[in-house]
Motif scaffolding. Structure first.
Motif, PDB file in Angstrom:
ATOM      1  N   MET A 199       0.826  -1.218   0.000  1.00 14.49           N
ATOM      2  CA  MET A 199       0.000   0.000   0.000  1.00 14.49           C
ATOM      3  C   MET A 199       0.853   1.258   0.000  1.00 14.49           C
ATOM      4  O   MET A 199       0.430   2.292  -0.485  1.00 14.49           O
ATOM      5  CB  MET A 199      -0.925   0.030   1.232  1.00 14.49           C
ATOM      6  N   GLY A 200       2.066   1.147   0.561  1.00 16.72           N
ATOM      7  CA  GLY A 200       2.952   2.292   0.586  1.00 16.72           C
ATOM      8  C   GLY A 200       3.269   2.764   1.984  1.00 16.72           C
ATOM      9  O   GLY A 200       2.785   2.223   2.979  1.00 16.72           O
ATOM     10  N   LEU A 201       4.084   3.791   2.048  1.00 16.60           N
ATOM     11  CA  LEU A 201       4.554   4.322   3.327  1.00 16.60           C
ATOM     12  C   LEU A 201       3.394   4.904   4.119  1.00 16.60           C
ATOM     13  O   LEU A 201       2.599   5.696   3.613  1.00 16.60           O
ATOM     14  CB  LEU A 201       5.608   5.399   3.071  1.00 16.60           C
ATOM     15  N   SER A 202       3.313   4.490   5.382  1.00  9.94           N
ATOM     16  CA  SER A 202       2.249   4.963   6.270  1.00  9.94           C
ATOM     17  C   SER A 202       2.845   5.243   7.643  1.00  9.94           C
ATOM     18  O   SER A 202       4.045   5.048   7.880  1.00  9.94           O
ATOM     19  CB  SER A 202       1.132   3.918   6.393  1.00  9.94           C
ATOM     20  N   ASP A 234      -6.877   1.533  -2.298  1.00 11.80           N
ATOM     21  CA  ASP A 234      -7.679   0.658  -3.151  1.00 11.80           C
ATOM     22  C   ASP A 234      -6.847  -0.574  -3.545  1.00 11.80           C
ATOM     23  O   ASP A 234      -5.785  -0.432  -4.159  1.00 11.80           O
ATOM     24  CB  ASP A 234      -8.109   1.406  -4.406  1.00 11.80           C
ATOM     25  N   PRO A 235      -7.304  -1.791  -3.205  1.00  8.98           N
ATOM     26  CA  PRO A 235      -6.502  -2.981  -3.487  1.00  8.98           C
ATOM     27  C   PRO A 235      -6.160  -3.146  -4.969  1.00  8.98           C
ATOM     28  O   PRO A 235      -5.050  -3.568  -5.306  1.00  8.98           O
ATOM     29  CB  PRO A 235      -7.385  -4.130  -2.990  1.00  8.98           C
ATOM     30  N   GLN A 236      -7.102  -2.820  -5.849  1.00  6.79           N
ATOM     31  CA  GLN A 236      -6.827  -2.993  -7.276  1.00  6.79           C
ATOM     32  C   GLN A 236      -5.764  -2.007  -7.759  1.00  6.79           C
ATOM     33  O   GLN A 236      -4.909  -2.340  -8.587  1.00  6.79           O
ATOM     34  CB  GLN A 236      -8.123  -2.841  -8.078  1.00  6.79           C
ATOM     35  N   VAL A 262      -6.606  -1.899   9.255  1.00  5.04           N
ATOM     36  CA  VAL A 262      -6.809  -0.668   8.488  1.00  5.04           C
ATOM     37  C   VAL A 262      -8.295  -0.467   8.240  1.00  5.04           C
ATOM     38  O   VAL A 262      -9.093  -1.401   8.331  1.00  5.04           O
ATOM     39  CB  VAL A 262      -6.045  -0.708   7.151  1.00  5.04           C
ATOM     40  N   ASP A 263      -8.661   0.785   7.934  1.00  6.52           N
ATOM     41  CA  ASP A 263     -10.078   1.114   7.749  1.00  6.52           C
ATOM     42  C   ASP A 263     -10.454   1.186   6.273  1.00  6.52           C
ATOM     43  O   ASP A 263     -11.318   1.967   5.881  1.00  6.52           O
ATOM     44  CB  ASP A 263     -10.416   2.429   8.458  1.00  6.52           C
ATOM     45  N   HIS A 264      -9.782   0.378   5.454  1.00  5.80           N
ATOM     46  CA  HIS A 264     -10.113   0.325   4.034  1.00  5.80           C
ATOM     47  C   HIS A 264     -10.024  -1.116   3.563  1.00  5.80           C
ATOM     48  O   HIS A 264      -9.545  -1.999   4.296  1.00  5.80           O
ATOM     49  CB  HIS A 264      -9.172   1.220   3.219  1.00  5.80           C
TER      50      HIS A 264
END
Length: 240
Positions: free
Chosen positions: A41-44, A74-76, A207-209
């Protein structure tokens, strides 16, 4: 708690302006350093907090970016970016080398004392740095038992620690076996910890997504994996 100084750092990689998170320990002397690579997902804030925790211990730490300052909820969208990346060792190495250049350029860093720890895609990048012959003291990877191009793992010159959940459908037993066979054939000093009952990204807080199937947090194993990472660093990158 020791005073930690943090700041964002911009640098170029993969045709993007990356925004990493640099955490510096108290003092002014040169210190061992750790690259921290994030999940797909990237840096968080998860990785930023890990970098901060490493700095509190006395390491220079850089949590590096994957997506030009973006976090791909977004997973896609995440898969569309990460799957081609994971299939291209040279692109992964480019991202890793750019982060490595940043941490080496930091005056507090001892350039001969650097380790790379990564999760998911960030772990795959850490492994590719090793396969590219980078002088690292240790490589730690969670959820990233990726295999490389034939023969290139012989360039890994440091211990490799890997962690994976036993129920991870993205890194199933066949992938574990391929990874460990590659490490063994290359005479790498490797170890693998399989965390019973854990899914993919078990180390990552909820996570909330939406997430890809097979992802789930395991609080106990998350803490154990972090302790195992710290033990790897204590062994291979000791703080004097």
């Amino acid at each position: 708690m020791k005073t930690v100084t943090t700041r964002p750092v911009q640098y170029l990689a993969d045709g993007l302006t990356m925004i990493g998170h640099l955490a510096l320990p108290a003092g002014s002397d040169r210190r061992p350093a750790v690259l921290v690579g994030p999940e797909g997902m990237g840096l968080s804030d998860v990785e930023r907090r890990r970098a901060d925790a490493l700095a509190e211990l006395g390491y220079v730490a850089l949590a590096f970016d994957l997506h030009g300052g973006r976090y791909l909820e977004d997973p896609q969208q995440m898969l569309a970016r990460c799957m081609p990346l994971l299939a291209d060792p040279d692109r992964m190495r480019g991202i890793g080398h750019a982060a490595l250049d940043v941490i080496r350029a930091e005056p507090r860093t001892d350039p001969d004392q650097i380790a790379a720890v990564g999760y998911g895609t960030g772990g795959a990048i850490a492994l590719e740095l090793g396969r590219d012959g980078v002088n690292l003291r240790a490589i730690g990877t969670v959820n990233a038992l990726t295999t490389g191009r034939p023969g290139e793992s012989t360039r890994i010159g440091c211990p490799v620690w890997a962690g994976v959940g036993s129920e991870d459908p993205i890194m199933p037993p066949a992938q574990r076996e391929a990874f460990t066979a590659e490490m063994q054939a290359a005479a790498v000093d490797w170890r693998l910890v399989v965390y019973g009952g854990a899914l993919h990204a078990f180390h990552h807080p909820p996570v909330d997504h939406a997430v890809v199937p097979g992802v789930g947090h395991h609080p106990q194993h998350a803490q154990r994996a972090w302790r195992d990472v710290l033990a790897l660093l204590a062994e291979c990158l000791p703080l004097n």
